[in-house]
Write an enzyme that holds these catalytic residues in place. Structure first.
Site, PDB file in Angstrom:
ATOM      1  CG  ASP A   1      -2.050   0.952   1.129  1.00  0.00           C
ATOM      2  OD1 ASP A   1      -2.209   1.379  -0.012  1.00  0.00           O
ATOM      3  OD2 ASP A   1      -2.909   1.303   1.782  1.00  0.00           O
TER       4      ASP A   1
ATOM      5  CG  ASN B   1      -0.248   9.687   4.487  1.00  0.00           C
ATOM      6  OD1 ASN B   1      -1.132  10.133   3.732  1.00  0.00           O
ATOM      7  ND2 ASN B   1      -0.296   8.396   4.807  1.00  0.00           N
TER       8      ASN B   1
END
Lengths: 297, 587
Positions: B322, B419
């Site tokens: 991911d 992120n």
């Protein structure tokens, strides 16, 4: 017990946000429900033959089962149509314990929740219970994986080997997709056709672009009600799939056990008096009772 | 429910004040032009783009605030986003002609008088019940162009609002929310076009980049991000992405291949290229899709005039962790001897920092920016990861016994070494300031799992810190990979960074602090508690010779959705929703 668990989680930090939820989302007690005269039931959107709208009229096996439960309890039903999230934990959070992500609305009861002790009592990576916010109960159906085959294309060959040569359609991100993609060393991969929905997969079978479809038995039966002699629906070839069949029940919020007991009594009654069988018959779907009732009957 | 409010009196008062004070801007509510956006970094009296300029460097040449006087900086106003909808304020403010435009969670937009902090209008998108946004109900900001404010909603509608009134000028559907499309990124303006990506890769959609006329919303081109899908320009076929289908995929999985462009992009006027990152491939189970799975987990350089892919660089081929490749690619120049290198840098989810030649996408160098990476041994000479044996999560289909599969310790966790939160590049120090997180995950196959009434094979994971801290703001030298300084924070960092010519670097923390650092040394020179976690991106601008700084405070985003040991670091953080604006007091 729930309080103790709640605070243990609070110490771990995760669920503290719950404490700050507005009062409107506090669960209704059994007494509140009986007094109000209605029960709110969560069912999946657009999910035949279990729950769907037919010209805006709610229909489906889960809809009929819930409606009958409500009727037996002298309650009106209000439907909460839910969109499936990535997994069951998410759906239960959205539908019954935390509420919808936008509206914060919750249901009193959620249908089509798998009933599996391993799942109910699963622990997370820290050794804490995963699903302690809900109670799963009242199995009313046993669902299973199956393959719908066009025997003209499969030449009556019932092993998976035929799918080295013929195409088989599955719903994307489903267990049959995982299983068929991995089995026989991945040799079927190039012949797996992924569809957005199981019914689009069945349409591919109907227009002869694939030889078979793998999915849930009830959905295959609903999508191909008149199999005749050309088509077959069975689980042959799926012996090695990790979960072949599983019980389907309901869920309520953890501090709602009194409601769960009342609803469960109605399920037993409906299985005993044949109402359950009749509901499945209405949708031309095989009624396979849950393992609980298979043992007791 | 839409609620719009215009306070004419306040507006005219504000305008009157503005004129009386003879502000730098020549006229009020001048239409925003492409030139304004291209010059955003230089024009210090406004912030008209996400990233303070199309390259997204998040660098301001303002030096009024410096390491000596910043400690005197204090709030001038705070604006509440109100209601019960206080979560996840990831927005970056836009400032133009005395008005600030911010977005709030749940697809809301506010126009605020920068002199007073008064609300001028508010727009709240009507969101359908059936939306299922992944990872919280956040929004990252607006684009402005001409006389409109443009933003994307959780149900994947691109909305243009009148800058003065907040009334809808046009609405365009970017995708069907029922199929899983959503939008949370700030749109970008390039050559009169509004450029957008889409969210929703977890649901098997195919990512795309789209260009629309910013004045009318009419679609100009669309470019799918997965090999095999046709692109369009002015309604006509414009070439298949990657040339043909299925060169790097298996079976028919390219049709639903993910690679969502959920974080938007940057634009480099120098090479005239749009840089857009793509998310992980779908389905998440990598064992079903042998191959590189282009162009998932990649950076794409796209020609803004044609919508064609000029080059690509894939950070994580055949992703199984991911590791979205969406993080911003920031154009910058540096000297190699006498030669100026036209570079671009990105800090990937996968834990590696990449410096690329932005003209052709060639790999210049790469290095880890977090410690303990488990999934790769390093990068080869082309920047391709050298996979570590046993570093890939197992095949869920192998757990036929119905027992929990083997657990793999994987660093970084799927939330990434970095992120979405944008880093900053200082033109003075030549350093990148990277908001990173040091965490890993135990990941295993979860055989007892269910999805929409059906048995399923999921994967279970627990995210764990590696040290006593998780958050780590790092000053990184892109020329050498040297870590110049590091600020450690207990909770994960989830907010953007800003660098200024005053030798300052600003960022916020989930604990609620707005921090200012000495850009060269990392010394903390400013600290202010905003009352809720900061997950937004700060901006700075100038008015009447004074330097202002604004940031949103309001805890949320993806971190609180995940539990475990990470949650311990954030357990005392309360929800919020406030725009804070600071300046130095007049001496």
């Amino acid at each position: 017990m729930i309080r103790r668990l709640f605070w243990r989680y609070c110490l771990a930090g995760f669920l503290c946000l719950l404490a700050s939820l507005p009062a409107t989302s506090i669960a209704r007690s059994f007494d509140d429900i009986m007094e109000s005269g209605y029960i709110t039931v969560a069912v999946y959107n657009d999910f035949p033959p279990y729950s769907f709208k037919d010209n805006k009229v709610p229909r489906g096996i889960d809809v009929d089962v819930a409606a009958q439960i409500a009727k037996n309890l002298n309650l009106d039903v209000r439907w909460m149509w839910i969109t499936a999230d990535e997994n069951l934990e998410d759906d239960m959070r959205n539908a019954i314990w935390k509420g919808h992500i936008i509206t914060r609305k919750k249901a009193d009861l959620m249908m089509r929740v798998p009933y599996d002790h391993k799942f109910s009592y699963a622990i997370d990576g820290y050794g804490l219970p995963k699903n302690e916010m809900v109670v799963m109960f009242g199995p009313y159906h046993r669902e299973s994986w199956a393959i719908l085959k066009d025997t003209q294309k499969t030449n009556n060959i019932d092993t998976l080997a035929i799918f080295q040569y013929e195409k088989i359609a599955v719903e994307i991100d489903s267990l049959p997709s995982f299983f068929l993609g991995a089995t026989i060393g991945g040799r079927l991969r190039d012949n797996i056709v992924h569809s957005e929905s199981i019914y689009k997969a069945i349409d591919l079978l109907k227009d002869e672009s694939v030889a078979a479809v793998s999915g849930m038995r009830s959905q295959l039966e609903w999508g191909m009600p008149d199999v005749g002699s050309r088509y077959t629906i069975n689980a042959t070839g799926l012996a090695a799939i990790s979960i072949k069949s599983w019980d389907i029940g309901m869920a309520v919020q953890q501090d709602f056990r009194q409601l769960a007991y009342a609803v469960e009594d109605q399920i037993t009654l409906m299985v005993d008096n044949g109402q359950m069988q009749k509901i499945f018959d209405n949708y031309k779907v095989t009624f396979e009772p849950s393992s609980l009732y298979q043992e007791s009957h | 429910m839409k609620s719009r409010k215009i306070s004419g009196q306040l507006l005219s008062t504000a305008l009157g004040l503005t004129l009386a004070l003879g502000m730098l801007s020549t006229n009020t509510h001048a239409a925003v032009t492409d030139k304004d956006i291209l010059n955003d970094q230089k024009t210090t009296d406004d912030v008209v783009s996400y990233g303070l300029g199309p390259r997204g460097q998040r660098y301001s040449p303002l030096d009024t605030l410096n390491t000596d006087n910043v400690k005197k900086m204090h709030p001038v106003w705070a604006f509440s986003l109100g209601g019960e909808k206080q979560r996840g304020q990831e927005s970056q403010p836009i400032v133009k002609d005395g008005v600030m435009y911010v977005t709030g969670s749940y697809s809301r937009v506010y126009a605020i008088d920068v002199n007073t902090g008064d609300e001028l209008w508010q727009y709240e998108a009507r969101l359908p019940d059936g939306i299922m946004p992944c990872c919280d109900v956040i929004n990252r900001g607006v684009a402005i162009y001409d006389d409109v404010v443009i933003f994307g909603t959780l149900d994947a509608i691109l909305v243009a609002l009148d800058q003065k009134t907040g009334k809808v000028r046009w609405r365009k559907k970017m995708g069907d929310y029922k199929a899983g499309y959503s939008s949370t990124a700030a749109p970008m303006i390039v050559k009169g076009m509004v450029i957008t990506g889409v969210s929703g890769g977890e649901f098997g959609i195919v990512g795309k980049v789209e260009a629309r006329d910013a004045k009318t919303g009419e679609l100009i081109w669309t470019r799918p991000t997965v090999e095999g899908h046709m692109g369009y320009l002015n309604g006509k076929e414009n070439g298949i992405t990657g040339g043909e289908a299925n060169k790097t995929w298996t079976g028919d999985l390219w049709k639903t291949g993910g690679a969502a462009t959920w974080l938007g992009g940057t634009y480099d006027p120098d090479t005239d290229l749009i840089f857009m990152g793509t998310g992980n491939p779908s389905p998440w189970n990598s064992h079903l899709r042998p191959g590189d799975n282009l162009y998932s987990s990649s950076r794409l350089a796209i020609d803004p005039d044609t919508g064609k892919i000029v080059w690509h660089f894939q950070t994580t081929p055949h992703d199984g962790w991911d590791f979205d490749g969406v993080n911003e690619l920031i154009a910058f120049d540096y000297k190699d001897g006498r030669k100026t290198v036209k570079a671009a840098a990105t800090a990937d989810r996968n834990g590696y920092f990449y410096v690329l030649n932005r003209e052709d996408g060639k790999f210049i160098r790469g290095f880890p920016f977090v410690s303990g990476i488990t999934w790769a041994e390093g990068l080869d000479e082309n920047g391709r990861p050298i996979y570590k044996e046993g570093g890939r999560p197992g095949n869920p289909a192998d757990s036929e016994s119905g027992e929990k599969g083997e657990t793999i310790w994987s660093v970084p966790s799927f939330l990434g070494g970095k992120n979405w939160m944008p880093m900053a590049y200082s033109q003075d120090t030549g350093l990148f300031y990277v908001p990173s997180n040091e965490w890993g995950m135990d990941i295993w196959n979860e055989p007892v799992s269910y999805k929409k009434g059906a048995a399923y094979l999921g994967s279970g994971f627990t995210i764990k810190p590696i040290y006593d801290h998780i958050g780590s703001l790092k000053a990184v030298d892109p020329k050498t990979g040297e870590l110049v300084w590091e600020f450690k924070n207990t909770a994960p960092l989830w907010g953007g960074v800003l660098a200024t010519a005053g030798n300052l670097v600003f960022t916020g923390t989930p604990e609620g602090y707005l921090y200012g650092f000495n850009a060269k040394t990392g010394e903390i020179v400013y600290k202010f508690n905003t009352g809720s976690g900061i997950v937004g991106s700060p901006v700075t601008w100038e008015k009447d010779g004074e330097q202002y700084l604004s940031v949103l405070s309001g805890w949320g985003g993806a971190v609180p959705l995940w539990g475990g040991e990470v949650a311990k670091t954030i357990k005392d953080i309360n929800q919020g929703g406030t725009v804070w604006t600071f300046k130095l007091p007049r001496s």
